[in-house]
Scaffold this active site. Structure first.
Site, PDB file in Angstrom:
ATOM      1  N   THR A   1       0.849  -1.192   0.000  1.00 39.50           N
ATOM      2  CA  THR A   1       0.000   0.000   0.000  1.00 39.50           C
ATOM      3  C   THR A   1       0.882   1.238   0.000  1.00 39.50           C
ATOM      4  OG1 THR A   1      -1.861  -1.068   1.116  1.00 39.50           O
ATOM      5  CG2 THR A   1      -1.726   1.316   1.309  1.00 39.50           C
TER       6      THR A   1
ATOM      7  N   PHE B   1       1.253   5.151   0.882  1.00 35.77           N
ATOM      8  CA  PHE B   1       0.709   6.133   1.815  1.00 35.77           C
ATOM      9  C   PHE B   1       1.245   7.520   1.479  1.00 35.77           C
ATOM     10  CE2 PHE B   1       0.542   2.117   4.009  1.00 35.77           C
ATOM     11  CZ  PHE B   1      -0.594   2.164   4.787  1.00 35.77           C
TER      12      PHE B   1
END
Length: 279
Positions: A177, A179
């Site tokens: 992921t 960020f």
């Protein structure tokens, strides 16, 4: 170790946002401020309740979190950094529980999507969406919930003393992921880096998108992301979200000047250092 810094995170202690914040600020004494929603993260930054915000923006399995780009447009915050976190999901439950004992799996919707293959193989597991992975685990531990499992990190298992019934259940091993690290816009003195996130809207003209992309090409900027998003309430109108990176011979400032002259609107969401994607 430097002074304490407050970082707003979506979710609780031992969530993936918490992990990303701690890894991005390894030399600081970190005080995470838990928020239930991404909007609360952005508002905490805007209101100066925290020094920074950590917000997921993209996952390698399920794509971009488009509503978060709208938050970046609406609130006076800016992107000052990015971080890629390798995501490994585990099925957690109370000690002594077996997979056959579990009837409900509770976790964040993104985590459930990232583990869809595992859940399809176990159709008896009813999926229950929750606002956070780690908070799902915490509730199981605190309420002694039998028959319920959470999808969360191994840190959540250690933090809340749960057992891992199934490890690494994400659809792909190379799951990560991305960020964004956010700060209050008027508190960022200088913006330096080799990457930027921008958003723009084009005029309704033939070749408008081709002309826009030509600007980036002429100024030797490499596009690492481009996506279109419908504008609510305005049929057939779209905004384009673009990430660009540059080298020494690139001219980002000139590209911005040209883009503002050619486009209906142009907004820089942040300038920051490019991060490494986990191998």
């Amino acid at each position: 170790m430097e002074k304490n810094i407050r970082v707003a995170i979506q979710g609780g202690i031992a969530s993936f946002h918490d992990l990303a914040a701690r890894q991005y600020f390894p030399d600081h004494s970190l005080k995470p401020v838990a928020c239930k929603t991404f909007k609360q993260v952005v508002m905490a930054v805007e209101e100066k309740a925290v020094d920074y915000g950590m917000m997921a923006i993209e996952n390698s399995l399920v794509g971009s979190i488009l509503p978060n780009y709208s938050l970046l447009q609406r609130y006076p915050v800016t992107i000052v950094g990015e971080y890629y976190l390798a995501i490994h999901h585990h099925l957690l439950a109370l000690p002594g529980q077996k997979l056959s004992d579990i009837t409900i799996v509770r976790s964040h919707p993104m985590a459930l999507q990232q583990c869809s293959d595992f859940l399809e193989v176990h159709p008896h597991l009813q999926q229950l969406e929750w606002y956070d992975t780690a908070e799902s685990a915490r509730e199981i531990a605190e309420k002694k919930e039998e028959g319920i499992a959470a999808i969360a990190s191994d840190l959540a298992a250690k933090t809340y003393q749960l057992e891992i019934l199934a490890a690494n259940i994400e659809n792909l091993a190379s799951n990560y992921t991305r960020f964004f690290v956010l700060a209050k816009k008027d508190e960022v003195e200088t913006r330096t880096g080799n990457k930027a996130s921008v958003i723009f809207q084009l005029r309704h003209e033939v070749g408008a998108l081709a002309d826009a992309l030509q600007i980036f090409k002429e100024n030797r900027l490499n596009l690492t992301l481009i996506q279109s998003v419908p504008i609510p309430g305005r049929p057939n109108e779209y905004r384009f979200q673009v990430d660009v990176e540059w080298l020494e011979n690139s001219d980002f400032e000139q590209a911005v000047i040209q883009a503002k002259n050619k486009m209906r609107e142009f907004q820089i969401l942040g300038i920051y250092r490019k991060a490494q994607i986990p191998s």
